[in-house]
Design a protein around this motif. Structure first.
Motif, PDB file in Angstrom:
ATOM      1  N   ALA A  37       0.819  -1.211   0.000  1.00 52.35           N
ATOM      2  CA  ALA A  37       0.000   0.000   0.000  1.00 52.35           C
ATOM      3  C   ALA A  37       0.852   1.260   0.000  1.00 52.35           C
ATOM      4  O   ALA A  37       0.478   2.275  -0.597  1.00 52.35           O
ATOM      5  N   ASP A 105      -5.141   5.619   7.455  1.00 52.05           N
ATOM      6  CA  ASP A 105      -4.922   5.845   6.033  1.00 52.05           C
ATOM      7  C   ASP A 105      -5.283   7.305   5.799  1.00 52.05           C
ATOM      8  O   ASP A 105      -6.463   7.680   5.794  1.00 52.05           O
ATOM      9  N   ARG A 110      -1.528  10.037   0.228  1.00 53.96           N
ATOM     10  CA  ARG A 110      -1.591   8.625  -0.145  1.00 53.96           C
ATOM     11  C   ARG A 110      -0.355   7.833   0.294  1.00 53.96           C
ATOM     12  O   ARG A 110      -0.381   6.604   0.281  1.00 53.96           O
ATOM     13  N   ARG A 113      -0.484   5.100   4.585  1.00 56.13           N
ATOM     14  CA  ARG A 113      -1.569   4.105   4.575  1.00 56.13           C
ATOM     15  C   ARG A 113      -1.351   3.151   5.752  1.00 56.13           C
ATOM     16  O   ARG A 113      -1.289   1.928   5.601  1.00 56.13           O
ATOM     17  N   GLU A 115      -3.257   2.477   8.442  1.00 56.89           N
ATOM     18  CA  GLU A 115      -4.357   1.603   8.832  1.00 56.89           C
ATOM     19  C   GLU A 115      -4.305   0.316   8.022  1.00 56.89           C
ATOM     20  O   GLU A 115      -4.452  -0.787   8.577  1.00 56.89           O
ATOM     21  N   THR A 116      -4.104   0.444   6.734  1.00 55.02           N
ATOM     22  CA  THR A 116      -3.970  -0.748   5.887  1.00 55.02           C
ATOM     23  C   THR A 116      -2.803  -1.605   6.336  1.00 55.02           C
ATOM     24  O   THR A 116      -2.904  -2.839   6.403  1.00 55.02           O
TER      25      THR A 116
END
Length: 279
Positions: A37, A105, A110, A113, A115-116
């Protein structure tokens, strides 16, 4: 003859030391965990019990660091205690580098990320590389300060991943601190991105909880600058009818407090794991 006896005594002492160390020698490794990610690798400290390769269904406790800290904080400040707990309970501790991310995230950046990473990529990596109990009944997550917020935020949003959650001095509502800790860099300014500040704070996330969905413990020192927001979270959970353990005790926002707090958090997780393992 005296020299020989002395050498034998030295060797015997060294052998005894090796035996004692071997009997209590949880392993501490620093690993690079890939994040698709974020297109980078994240440093993590992993504390695994002695004989990990032969053990099965290991329970995992994820520990999230605070703002300005990193993956090595827990090892530096409470490494010996965590090693002892790893061996005593056959637990794995995983401490990822939070990179001042608040473990979201980010809706405006971008490249953040987290949390991902915390709720998807990291558990998948740990389960693939260790003999874990690879479901929510074998996972707990906790953290301090920024990491306390991150633990609650991720557990609330991913109860299928984590079964128990803890927070120590967590920044569970950062809206009273609009100029602090790079939060505006990840969410936008409070006056122009109010929705983000509401949506990404634990205080508002708890509205989606169902009672009994998570085993929850959090605490805060009464002289901590996060004391008021933690007490408010406690009151909000009471109003929502969400069972939880909340503790206030003397203390400030420092490692003296967290080194005391961690034992209560781990005892709570032990009770959760014991209960979850029963048929």
């Amino acid at each position: 003859m005296q020299i020989i006896r002395t050498m034998k005594n030295i060797l015997s002492t060294l052998l005894l030391c090796f035996v004692l160390l071997g009997a209590h020698a949880a392993r501490l490794d620093t690993v690079l965990v890939p994040s698709a990610a974020m297109q980078k690798a994240v440093k993590c400290v992993v504390i695994a019990p002695t004989g990990t390769a032969k053990l099965k269904n290991l329970q995992v406790i994820y520990l999230l660091n605070g703002y300005s800290g990193n993956h090595s904080d827990y090892a530096k400040h409470m490494g010996a205690y965590l090693k002892q707990q790893a061996d005593a309970h056959h637990w794995i501790f995983v401490c990822p580098d939070g990179n001042n991310s608040w473990y979201w995230d980010s809706p405006i950046d971008r490249s953040f990320r987290y949390e991902t990473f915390i709720s998807d990529e990291l558990p998948a990596y740990v389960d693939a590389h260790y003999h874990t109990l690879a479901n929510r009944s074998g996972r707990a997550i906790a953290g301090l300060s920024m990491g306390g917020h991150g633990a609650l935020f991720n557990a609330i949003r991913h109860p299928n991943v984590f079964g128990a959650v803890g927070s120590m001095s967590g920044g569970v509502d950062f809206r009273p601190f609009p100029a602090n800790w790079d939060i505006a860099k990840r969410l936008g300014a409070l006056d122009t991105a109010t929705h983000n500040w509401d949506a990404y704070t634990v205080q508002e996330q708890v509205s989606q909880l169902k009672n009994g969905e998570l085993a929850i413990i959090f605490d805060c020192g009464v002289k901590d600058f996060f004391h008021t927001v933690n007490h408010n979270l406690h009151e909000r959970l009471l109003a929502l009818g969400i069972d939880h353990d909340y503790i206030e005790r003397p203390g400030e926002h420092n490692w003296d407090y967290w080194n005391n707090s961690i034992s209560f958090q781990l005892l709570f997780f032990q009770h959760y794991f014991d209960k979850a393992s029963k048929p």
